[in-house]
Motif scaffolding. Structure first.
Motif, short mmCIF file in Angstrom:
data_model
loop_
_atom_site.label_atom_id
_atom_site.label_comp_id
_atom_site.label_asym_id
_atom_site.label_seq_id
_atom_site.Cartn_x
_atom_site.Cartn_y
_atom_site.Cartn_z
N SER A 187 9.69 22.14 7.89
CA SER A 187 8.44 21.31 8.04
C SER A 187 8.67 19.88 8.91
N ASP A 216 8.20 17.81 2.68
CA ASP A 216 7.74 18.75 1.66
C ASP A 216 7.79 18.07 0.14
N SER A 256 11.10 27.81 4.66
CA SER A 256 10.04 26.89 4.39
C SER A 256 10.13 26.84 2.73
N GLN A 302 14.95 16.15 8.77
CA GLN A 302 14.76 16.72 7.62
C GLN A 302 15.78 16.60 6.33
N SER A 308 6.86 17.38 8.08
CA SER A 308 6.69 16.57 7.11
C SER A 308 7.44 16.82 5.98
#
Length: 331
Positions: free
Chosen positions: A90, A94, A67, A121, A92
């Motif tokens: 994540s 980042d 992360s 991602q 969302s």
């Protein structure tokens, strides 16, 4: 060495623990470290100082930073002798945050590889940064305790949810959909297993529904919970590559999830979807799954062995090691 933000229950932490066990069992030296190892958060300077001291003391060959923040600190603290993989977890984006975006641009020269646990991602990362760093897909893996086996389900129907009780997981939608279903299917129970967040108040359950709806707290045996479950209900509207969904699928439990989350699932996972954040749609999808439970369960059990072979933690662990060896050879 794997670097995480803090000791907690979540997808990145579950993956790291499984990788740690798998690498240890195959003869590798492995360690997990945290930026905030205790409940009292350290200052930025102390985080960096302690992480650098740990790297210097233990001299890892490979650093896997899970992360955004662990990746940021690890790349600043790393020594050149170690290779570093930055893992995107994540759900969302980042890097829509300008500070993290700028940091990523500055630290890309100290990154050997970016790993995405989901294709979404990877697409988002490349949209921001192009091909300045090599990006690879390594899906999450499931541990041996989630191996397919004969499950015994009783006459009652238990719908299980496993995850942190936080807004992103949609506990309000869970309660509304579950309450609606119990009005038409009296023999169905809904149980949410997972830790609470001190900054978020979970939705209250009316007393007359307490026999059928409950928050059971965290579990240390999620495999046993899933083996007893009739369905896995995942109310979240977004996920990167949810480990609990893979765990349910490899055991042979049908899934009810949002349309957006379903896009992250392998094609052969047996599931029913509902429109993101729509509790009425979730209620209808749950009713459909309950009324077609026998056929969905049979289909789930049929594909479970193939899913386990594809997404076992041994495959995931080997993928990280193979990429590390490729980088060492080429550099």
């Amino acid at each position: 060495m794997q670097v995480l933000l803090s000791p907690q229950i979540g997808g990145a932490e579950t993956l790291a623990a499984s990788l740690d066990r798998e690498w240890s069992s195959t003869g590798h030296w492995t360690r997990i470290v945290y930026l905030d190892p205790t409940q009292s958060k350290w200052s930025r300077a102390k985080k960096l100082r302690e992480l650098r001291r740990t790297f210097d003391e233990l001299t890892p060959d490979l650093i896997i930073a899970h992360s955004a923040l662990p990746s940021l600190y690890s790349r600043i603290a790393r020594r050149r002798s170690a290779k570093l993989f930055s893992v995107l977890h994540s759900a969302s984006d980042d890097f829509a945050d300008w500070k993290l975006n700028l940091a990523e641009r500055l630290l890309s020269v100290r990154t050997d590889l970016v790993v995405g646990v989901g294709h979404g991602q990877i697409s988002a990362y490349k949209a921001h940064f192009g091909n300045r760093v090599d990006v690879r897909y390594i899906p999450n893996g499931v541990s041996p305790e989630f191996r397919p086996s004969v499950r015994t389900t009783g006459s009652s129907i238990e719908v299980v949810t496993i995850g942190r009780i936080v807004p992103q997981k949609n506990p309000d939608l869970w309660r509304a959909a579950a309450e609606s279903v119990t009005k038409t299917h009296a023999g169905v129970s809904f149980t949410w297993y997972g830790p609470e967040n001190s900054s978020y108040e979970k939705p209250a359950i009316p007393s007359h529904l307490s026999p059928q709806l409950r928050f059971a707290g965290p579990t240390t045996v999620p495999s046993e919970v899933l083996r007893r479950a009739s369905l896995l209900f995942h109310p979240a509207s977004r996920e990167a590559n949810s480990i609990v969904l893979l765990e349910a699928a490899t055991i042979g439990v049908p899934i009810v999830c949002s349309e957006n989350v379903a896009k992250t699932l392998p094609e052969n996972v047996v599931h029913v979807t509902f429109a993101d954040d729509h509790h009425d749609g979730a209620s209808e999808s749950l009713r459909f799954a309950i009324e077609n439970l026998d056929s969905m369960t049979a289909a789930s059990r049929k594909v479970a062995p193939a899913l386990y072979r594809s997404f076992s933690i041994s495959n995931t662990a080997n993928s990280y090691i193979e990429l590390y060896l490729d980088i060492v050879k080429t550099k």
